[in-house]
Design an enzyme around this catalytic site. Structure first.
Site, short mmCIF file in Angstrom:
data_model
loop_
_atom_site.label_atom_id
_atom_site.label_comp_id
_atom_site.label_asym_id
_atom_site.label_seq_id
_atom_site.Cartn_x
_atom_site.Cartn_y
_atom_site.Cartn_z
N ASP A 94 -39.55 -54.63 42.44
CA ASP A 94 -40.46 -53.91 43.34
C ASP A 94 -40.02 -54.16 44.78
O ASP A 94 -39.18 -55.02 45.04
CB ASP A 94 -41.92 -54.37 43.14
CG ASP A 94 -42.89 -53.58 44.02
OD1 ASP A 94 -42.78 -52.35 44.08
OD2 ASP A 94 -43.75 -54.20 44.68
N SER A 95 -40.65 -53.41 45.70
CA SER A 95 -40.34 -53.63 47.11
C SER A 95 -40.90 -54.97 47.60
O SER A 95 -40.49 -55.46 48.64
CB SER A 95 -40.94 -52.50 47.95
OG SER A 95 -42.36 -52.54 47.87
N GLU A 140 -48.51 -55.56 52.36
CA GLU A 140 -47.38 -56.51 52.49
C GLU A 140 -47.57 -57.41 53.70
O GLU A 140 -47.22 -58.58 53.69
CB GLU A 140 -46.05 -55.76 52.64
CG GLU A 140 -45.42 -55.27 51.36
CD GLU A 140 -44.93 -56.40 50.43
OE1 GLU A 140 -44.32 -57.36 50.92
OE2 GLU A 140 -45.18 -56.30 49.21
N CYS A 175 -42.06 -50.26 40.51
CA CYS A 175 -42.16 -49.60 41.81
C CYS A 175 -42.15 -48.09 41.58
O CYS A 175 -41.13 -47.54 41.17
CB CYS A 175 -40.99 -50.02 42.69
SG CYS A 175 -41.03 -49.26 44.32
N CYS A 202 -49.37 -46.52 43.02
CA CYS A 202 -48.54 -47.48 43.75
C CYS A 202 -48.97 -48.86 43.29
O CYS A 202 -50.18 -49.16 43.27
CB CYS A 202 -48.74 -47.34 45.26
SG CYS A 202 -47.99 -48.69 46.21
N HIS A 221 -48.88 -51.65 44.61
CA HIS A 221 -49.56 -52.49 45.59
C HIS A 221 -51.08 -52.27 45.57
O HIS A 221 -51.85 -53.15 45.94
CB HIS A 221 -49.06 -52.20 47.00
CG HIS A 221 -47.76 -52.84 47.34
ND1 HIS A 221 -46.56 -52.43 46.82
CD2 HIS A 221 -47.48 -53.90 48.16
CE1 HIS A 221 -45.59 -53.19 47.31
NE2 HIS A 221 -46.12 -54.09 48.12
N1 DGL Z 1 -45.22 -50.84 45.08
C1 DGL Z 1 -44.31 -49.77 45.25
C2 DGL Z 1 -44.79 -48.51 44.60
O1 DGL Z 1 -45.39 -48.59 43.54
C3 DGL Z 1 -43.72 -49.64 46.64
C4 DGL Z 1 -44.65 -49.46 47.77
C5 DGL Z 1 -43.94 -49.53 49.09
O2 DGL Z 1 -43.14 -50.44 49.29
O3 DGL Z 1 -44.21 -48.65 49.94
O4 DGL Z 1 -44.53 -47.43 45.04
#
Ligand code: DGL
Length: 252
Positions: free
Chosen positions: A6-7, A147, A69, A178, A180
């Site tokens: 993931d990011s 983040e 991600c 997402c 996050h």
């Molecule tokens: N958690 C990731 C997603 O599901 C990346 C979110 C991001 O870094 O903008 O898209």
């Protein structure tokens, strides 16, 4: 060993769901905190970062990959097998398991995600394959704010602003597209009262169990690698895995 990508901290929500159903897996996790957020990046940048992330996991012993991600899902349709020594390494992503969970459902779906995910049209196209139209909208700032740990007031502002584009009677369920977003689930609940909120993590975890058991058997160990120091990442990991022993290695 399962490689999770993931990011940053978002993939922790997927890993948590995986651990709940399949505790014995060994996991190597790469969070690209240095380049997060991904959701505002171009398709070219995301393709490059995806290849590098998966390469890192393979070099660290991954024998299966979970792309936790959504924003890179469009990059996964690239010929990764041409670019990387994937061999017979299975690759599990978010969109397929999420959409499958709605087969036969009559609910009207709204999906919120990053700009990259919404613009890729991956969810829209996949939902169409099961005969469903979804209303997809981006919450551009939210993943980056999580983040950075901007706090609940900021998260609520971003979510409310984005939700204002969707007429409330247009959906029964709000899909968190997402990884996050489940980290701030309570804020979503406050902002969308009366809506079912769907986190795809559980469906992805079921897919992992279904596809990888019993091939992936280990001791339940987790090694996190992050590309730059992040107090937020450490805090989320401690919150989600309070009783687990794990290592966190910072790569720069
Ligand atoms: N958690 C990731 C997603 O599901 C990346 C979110 C991001 O870094 O903008 O898209």
């Amino acid at each position: 060993m399962i490689g999770v990508f993931d990011s940053g901290a978002g993939g922790l929500t997927v890993l948590k769901a995986m651990r709940d159903v399949y505790p014995s897996i060994d996991v190597v996790y790469f969070g690209d905190t240095k380049n997060a957020p991904y959701g505002m990046r171009s398709r070219e940048e995301l393709s490059h970062l995806t290849v590098e992330g998966i390469r890192f996991l393979l070099e660290h012993g991954a024998t299966a990959i979970v792309s936790a991600c959504n924003s890179v899902s469009a990059s996964l349709v690239l010929s990764l097998y041409e670019v990387l020594p994937l061999g017979n390494v299975p690759l599990i992503e978010m969109v397929g398991p999420c959409v499958s969970a709605f087969k036969g459902s009559r609910e009207r779906i709204a999906l919120c995600a990053t700009v990259a995910t919404v613009e890729s049209g991956m969810y829209r196209d996949a939902f169409r394959m099961i005969g469903k139209d979804v209303t997809a909208f981006a919450i551009p700032e939210l993943a980056g704010a999580i983040e950075k740990g901007e706090g609940e007031e900021a998260y609520e502002r971003y979510i409310r602003t984005a939700l204002a584009q969707v007429p409330p009677d247009l959906c029964d369920v709000l899909v968190l597209g997402c990884t996050h977003y489940p980290l701030v689930l309570d804020v979503f609940r406050r902002c969308a009262p009366g809506k079912r909120i769907f986190d795809p993590a559980e469906a992805v975890a079921e897919r992992v169990l279904n596809d990888l058991w019993p091939r992936e058997m280990g001791y339940g160990k987790t090694d996190f690698y992050i590309s730059s120091e992040s107090a937020q990442f450490r805090e989320f990991a401690a919150r989600l895995f309070p009783d687990a022993a794990y290592t966190v290695t910072v790569l720069s």
